[in-house]
Design an enzyme around this catalytic site. Sequence first.
Site, PDB file in Angstrom:
ATOM      1  N   CYS A 153       0.723  -1.192  -0.053  1.00  0.00           N
ATOM      2  CA  CYS A 153       0.109  -0.039   0.016  1.00  0.00           C
ATOM      3  C   CYS A 153       0.706   1.244   0.103  1.00  0.00           C
ATOM      4  O   CYS A 153       1.603   1.474  -1.002  1.00  0.00           O
ATOM      5  CB  CYS A 153      -0.933  -0.153   1.211  1.00  0.00           C
ATOM      6  SG  CYS A 153      -2.228   1.271   0.955  1.00  0.00           S
TER       7      CYS A 153
ATOM      8  N   GLU B 135      -2.356  -8.959   3.699  1.00  0.00           N
ATOM      9  CA  GLU B 135      -2.620  -9.342   5.089  1.00  0.00           C
ATOM     10  C   GLU B 135      -4.094  -9.178   5.523  1.00  0.00           C
ATOM     11  O   GLU B 135      -4.615  -9.818   6.368  1.00  0.00           O
ATOM     12  CB  GLU B 135      -1.719  -8.581   6.218  1.00  0.00           C
ATOM     13  CG  GLU B 135      -2.479  -7.189   6.518  1.00  0.00           C
ATOM     14  CD  GLU B 135      -1.968  -6.118   5.138  1.00  0.00           C
ATOM     15  OE1 GLU B 135      -2.189  -4.910   5.691  1.00  0.00           O
ATOM     16  OE2 GLU B 135      -1.502  -6.687   4.407  1.00  0.00           O
TER      17      GLU B 135
ATOM     18  N   HIS C  55      -3.873  -5.071   0.093  1.00  0.00           N
ATOM     19  CA  HIS C  55      -3.515  -5.529   1.357  1.00  0.00           C
ATOM     20  C   HIS C  55      -3.414  -6.972   1.522  1.00  0.00           C
ATOM     21  O   HIS C  55      -4.489  -7.633   1.923  1.00  0.00           O
ATOM     22  CB  HIS C  55      -4.331  -4.911   2.567  1.00  0.00           C
ATOM     23  CG  HIS C  55      -3.927  -3.520   3.027  1.00  0.00           C
ATOM     24  ND1 HIS C  55      -2.917  -3.051   3.727  1.00  0.00           N
ATOM     25  CD2 HIS C  55      -4.533  -2.373   2.290  1.00  0.00           C
ATOM     26  CE1 HIS C  55      -3.037  -1.877   3.626  1.00  0.00           C
ATOM     27  NE2 HIS C  55      -3.861  -1.012   2.911  1.00  0.00           N
TER      28      HIS C  55
END
Length: 192
Positions: free
Chosen positions: A76, A176, A174
């Site tokens: 990001c 994650e 993202h």
Amino acid sequence: MIALIKYNGGNVSSVRNALERLNVSCVITDDPEMILKADKVIFPGVGEASSTMKVLKEKGLDTLIPDLKQPVLGICLGMQLMCGSNEEGNTKGMGIFDVDVKWFPPKDLIPHMGWNTITNLKSPLFSGIEENSDVYFVHSYYCGLSDSTASVCDYILPFSASLQKDNFFAVQFHPEKSGYTGSRILNNFINL
């Protein structure tokens, strides 16, 4: 050892938690020696470009990161700061990727937030990932398409969902927070 770069940006804990779910240990650090010794480096980010770049400069990380030889993954804001100029705060990035970061034209809801599809997958990061997989985005600024584009997303306009050049990898989304697909991408990075 995996080094997660520590600075004033957010999301470091989320990335650490995602790595722990993969049974991968990491260290969160801004120590140049530890970063240089790491097998892999992850440069996560949520925040504002100019204030983050100021912190990176104060710690000497703005010149360290572009010289790293091991695999590096920007996430990001981390990806955006690895690029050239950035319209957010009129910020000069590290120039690893020859692409500029621009604000989305106000033709739709900004920020681009939520799940969206990635296509044109061209990186070892996407080994075992199908075209048109969905990943999670939260951003108001985007990297245009370039020779380093490793995947594409279309929101208002087509943009680089990921970039790759030499040992440098970066994703606008993202991983994650992107479920199975994101875990697989992180795992692919760890196994480079």
